[in-house]
Design a protein around this motif. Structure first.
Motif, mmCIF file in Angstrom:
data_model
loop_
_atom_site.group_PDB
_atom_site.id
_atom_site.type_symbol
_atom_site.label_atom_id
_atom_site.label_comp_id
_atom_site.label_asym_id
_atom_site.label_seq_id
_atom_site.Cartn_x
_atom_site.Cartn_y
_atom_site.Cartn_z
ATOM 1 N N ALA A 89 0.895 -1.183 0.064
ATOM 2 C CA ALA A 89 -0.133 -0.079 0.160
ATOM 3 C C ALA A 89 1.005 1.140 -0.112
ATOM 4 O O ALA A 89 0.432 2.461 -0.732
ATOM 5 N N GLY A 90 1.936 1.229 0.504
ATOM 6 C CA GLY A 90 2.838 2.426 0.697
ATOM 7 C C GLY A 90 3.823 2.289 -0.432
ATOM 8 O O GLY A 90 4.880 3.444 -0.435
ATOM 9 N N GLY A 91 3.750 1.643 -1.608
ATOM 10 C CA GLY A 91 4.647 1.531 -2.683
ATOM 11 C C GLY A 91 5.629 0.590 -2.764
ATOM 12 O O GLY A 91 5.196 -0.734 -1.973
ATOM 13 N N PRO A 92 6.807 0.234 -3.442
ATOM 14 C CA PRO A 92 7.289 -0.928 -3.792
ATOM 15 C C PRO A 92 8.511 -1.251 -2.620
ATOM 16 O O PRO A 92 8.812 -0.240 -1.727
ATOM 17 N N GLU A 93 8.363 -2.262 -2.235
ATOM 18 C CA GLU A 93 9.346 -2.587 -0.993
ATOM 19 C C GLU A 93 10.243 -4.062 -1.616
ATOM 20 O O GLU A 93 10.059 -4.660 -2.425
ATOM 21 N N VAL A 94 11.488 -4.046 -1.008
ATOM 22 C CA VAL A 94 12.627 -4.678 -1.533
ATOM 23 C C VAL A 94 12.669 -5.830 -0.175
ATOM 24 O O VAL A 94 12.681 -5.372 0.939
ATOM 25 N N ALA A 95 13.234 -7.099 -0.543
ATOM 26 C CA ALA A 95 13.509 -7.930 0.445
ATOM 27 C C ALA A 95 15.004 -8.031 0.737
ATOM 28 O O ALA A 95 15.963 -7.688 -0.123
ATOM 29 N N ILE A 96 15.398 -8.112 2.160
ATOM 30 C CA ILE A 96 16.725 -8.204 2.346
ATOM 31 C C ILE A 96 16.626 -9.404 3.447
ATOM 32 O O ILE A 96 15.573 -9.826 4.147
ATOM 33 N N VAL A 97 17.905 -10.002 3.605
ATOM 34 C CA VAL A 97 18.185 -11.112 4.436
ATOM 35 C C VAL A 97 19.312 -10.698 5.368
ATOM 36 O O VAL A 97 20.165 -10.045 5.049
ATOM 37 N N HIS A 98 19.285 -11.409 6.471
ATOM 38 C CA HIS A 98 20.052 -11.314 7.513
ATOM 39 C C HIS A 98 20.917 -12.437 7.603
ATOM 40 O O HIS A 98 20.453 -13.839 7.461
ATOM 41 N N ARG A 99 22.223 -12.575 7.442
ATOM 42 C CA ARG A 99 23.163 -13.603 7.578
ATOM 43 C C ARG A 99 23.950 -13.775 8.902
ATOM 44 O O ARG A 99 24.839 -12.856 8.982
ATOM 45 N N PRO A 100 23.695 -14.533 9.728
ATOM 46 C CA PRO A 100 24.385 -14.856 11.159
ATOM 47 C C PRO A 100 25.873 -14.912 10.787
ATOM 48 O O PRO A 100 26.598 -14.394 11.756
ATOM 49 N N GLY A 101 26.106 -15.688 10.002
ATOM 50 C CA GLY A 101 27.798 -15.894 9.832
ATOM 51 C C GLY A 101 28.609 -14.771 9.529
ATOM 52 O O GLY A 101 29.585 -14.698 9.893
ATOM 53 N N TYR A 102 27.937 -13.787 8.950
ATOM 54 C CA TYR A 102 28.659 -12.306 8.614
ATOM 55 C C TYR A 102 28.157 -11.204 9.504
ATOM 56 O O TYR A 102 28.490 -10.218 9.726
#
Length: 184
Positions: free
Chosen positions: A63-76
């Motif tokens: 509803a607020g516009g485009p969103e992008v996916a991000i991921v958290h990598r615990p090893g880094y």
């Protein structure tokens, strides 16, 4: 012959398509320093000298516009775009799709090419290609040792948690191209 050159500053992507239904992606990494050939880089993982990886900027509309996916990598202990190394015989786009699915659980489709960058990893060049992607179906994300968190953010809010300047620059470039009126 097509070569990748060391001490990377600028990546230039050349796509050549042949009539035998084989698409070849050749990467030229140019240098401002001594441009010494390191190895040939083509559309399949065949080189031991250059680390080849691919991933995606995965977009969805909210509803607020485009969103992008991000991921958290615990090893880094970092936040980044989903990406990973090519497997033997795998094409760039196959790697990008596989890595996005593995790291997010999303069923996605490829959109346009988003960009690339390269950097040194233990004195080896690593080349990473990204595609913009759209979600076909929702996530079946399951936390694991490689990726323990996944989230959607508006592009302007994704800049802060992204750990790497190269990924932030890529996001800015893509947003400027796709949504010229957007401010980051």
């Amino acid at each position: 012959m097509k070569f990748a050159f060391g001490l990377t500053i600028l990546n230039v992507l050349f796509l050549s398509f042949f009539f035998n239904d084989t698409a070849t992606t050749e990467i030229y990494t140019l240098s401002l320093h001594d441009a010494l050939p390191i190895s040939i880089v083509n559309d399949r993982q065949e080189s031991n000298d250059v680390i080849q990886a691919a991933g995606g900027l995965v977009w969805r509309q909210s509803a607020g516009g485009p969103e992008v996916a991000i991921v958290h990598r615990p090893g880094y202990d970092d936040w980044s775009f989903p990406k990973g190394k090519m497997e033997a015989g795998e094409a760039w786009t196959e790697t990008a799709l596989r890595e996005v699915e593995e790291e997010t659980g999303l069923d996605v489709r490829l959109d346009d090419f988003a960009g690339s960058f390269s950097y040194l990893v233990r004195q080896r060049v690593k080349v990473v290609l990204f595609w913009n992607m759209q979600v076909r179906q929702g996530s079946s994300f399951v936390a694991n040792d490689e990726v323990d968190e996944f989230k959607w953010l508006p592009a302007d809010q994704a800049l802060a948690p992204l750990h790497y300047a190269l990924e932030k620059d890529l996001l800015r470039t893509v947003v400027a191209a796709k949504w010229p009126d957007a401010e980051l």
